[in-house]
Design a protein around this motif. Structure first.
Motif, PDB file in Angstrom:
ATOM      1  N   SER A 164       3.738  16.112  53.929  1.00  0.00           N
ATOM      2  CA  SER A 164       4.995  16.686  54.209  1.00  0.00           C
ATOM      3  C   SER A 164       5.727  16.398  52.766  1.00  0.00           C
ATOM      4  O   SER A 164       5.237  15.728  51.958  1.00  0.00           O
ATOM      5  N   GLU A 165       6.829  17.190  52.656  1.00  0.00           N
ATOM      6  CA  GLU A 165       7.435  17.175  51.192  1.00  0.00           C
ATOM      7  C   GLU A 165       8.014  15.885  50.817  1.00  0.00           C
ATOM      8  O   GLU A 165       7.903  15.334  49.885  1.00  0.00           O
ATOM      9  N   ASP A 166       8.305  15.076  51.964  1.00  0.00           N
ATOM     10  CA  ASP A 166       8.754  13.755  51.815  1.00  0.00           C
ATOM     11  C   ASP A 166       7.831  12.774  51.309  1.00  0.00           C
ATOM     12  O   ASP A 166       8.060  12.051  50.354  1.00  0.00           O
ATOM     13  N   TYR A 167       6.761  12.828  51.784  1.00  0.00           N
ATOM     14  CA  TYR A 167       5.444  11.912  51.215  1.00  0.00           C
ATOM     15  C   TYR A 167       5.173  12.527  50.018  1.00  0.00           C
ATOM     16  O   TYR A 167       4.535  11.672  49.030  1.00  0.00           O
ATOM     17  N   LYS A 223       4.549  11.078  44.316  1.00  0.00           N
ATOM     18  CA  LYS A 223       4.523  11.542  42.706  1.00  0.00           C
ATOM     19  C   LYS A 223       5.413  10.344  42.111  1.00  0.00           C
ATOM     20  O   LYS A 223       5.111  10.285  40.801  1.00  0.00           O
ATOM     21  N   LYS A 224       6.412   9.851  42.694  1.00  0.00           N
ATOM     22  CA  LYS A 224       7.204   8.706  42.224  1.00  0.00           C
ATOM     23  C   LYS A 224       6.392   7.528  42.082  1.00  0.00           C
ATOM     24  O   LYS A 224       6.656   7.004  40.968  1.00  0.00           O
ATOM     25  N   MET A 225       5.711   7.195  43.000  1.00  0.00           N
ATOM     26  CA  MET A 225       4.781   5.913  42.649  1.00  0.00           C
ATOM     27  C   MET A 225       3.792   6.337  41.649  1.00  0.00           C
ATOM     28  O   MET A 225       3.535   5.080  41.167  1.00  0.00           O
ATOM     29  N   ALA A 226       3.213   7.391  41.568  1.00  0.00           N
ATOM     30  CA  ALA A 226       2.318   7.779  40.515  1.00  0.00           C
ATOM     31  C   ALA A 226       2.784   7.300  39.153  1.00  0.00           C
ATOM     32  O   ALA A 226       2.059   6.968  38.188  1.00  0.00           O
TER      33      ALA A 226
END
Length: 222
Positions: A20-23, A28-31
């Motif tokens: 999903s777009e949320d995950y 991307k943020k955690m990357a």
């Protein structure tokens, strides 16, 4: 010209899956924090392994606890020993009078043997192995901000028989260091360990002591 053998590269594989777009946004943020999407996936899988271990006794025994990072170790330790979270003020109130009961009736030996997957009895461990377990377990438990283990003899820290151990914390008071210094003195100097603990110094945000092996410490069997 001498030909040098190259270390074999670990195989890598591409994964393709719809999310999903949320995950996708979360990954991307955690990357950005972990350096790459690959690192995020690997960290997530390691945490899932800990979650499975909490639910499955067989999985739990497969995990090498001494190789785990602080975050995963703390989760498994809380689960295995049924520990309860206690607020800082509450904990300080418990140790106000430096009580003997939690010091003398501690589970430090069980924790250390658990840390090494119950492969060794406490007397089969070297002084460094015991100190290293204490360092990692108590930092994982959020009791200290840091711990330095300094070898005072020999070229290899693993084989040294005498150490200076420095604990740091952010409780800003001697009472906290007095309690834990008394706790570790009891753990390290009482049977079956029988190490010599000396020259204890307690400050507002740290304490240290010296500890060394003795000739009287003899292996015991489970």
């Amino acid at each position: 010209m001498v030909n040098q053998k190259q270390e074999p590269r670990e195989k890598s594989y591409s994964l393709h899956s719809k999310i999903s777009e949320d995950y996708r946004s979360k990954i991307k943020k955690m990357a950005l924090k972990y350096g790459s999407i690959q690192k995020v996936i690997e960290e997530a899988l390691d945490l899932l392994q800990v979650k499975c271990a909490m639910e499955d006794k067989f999985e739990k025994e497969k995990i090498e606890r001494s190789a785990m990072d602080e975050y995963r170790l703390s989760h498994l330790m809380l689960n295995d020993f049924k520990m309860m979270a206690v607020g800082r003020r509450t904990f300080l109130s418990y140790i106000e009078s430096i009580p003997d009961a939690p010091i003398h009736e501690n589970n430090a030996i069980e924790l250390i043997e658990w840390f090494y997957n119950h492969k060794f009895h406490i007397t089969a461990l070297s002084l460094f192995q015991i100190l290293d377990a204490i360092k990692k377990l108590w930092i994982a438990g959020n009791y200290f901000t840091g711990c330095q283990i300094q070898a005072l003899e020999g070229n290899q820290i693993q084989s040294s028989k005498k150490f200076k151990v420095i604990f740091t914390h952010d409780f800003n008071g001697k009472k906290y260091g007095m309690y834990w210094s008394k706790y570790f003195t009891y753990v390290l100097s009482s049977p079956p360990n029988d190490f010599i603990v000396s020259d204890l110094v307690v400050r507002n945000q740290s304490f240290y002591f010296f500890v060394q092996e003795t000739q009287t410490r003899k292996p015991e069997h489970q």
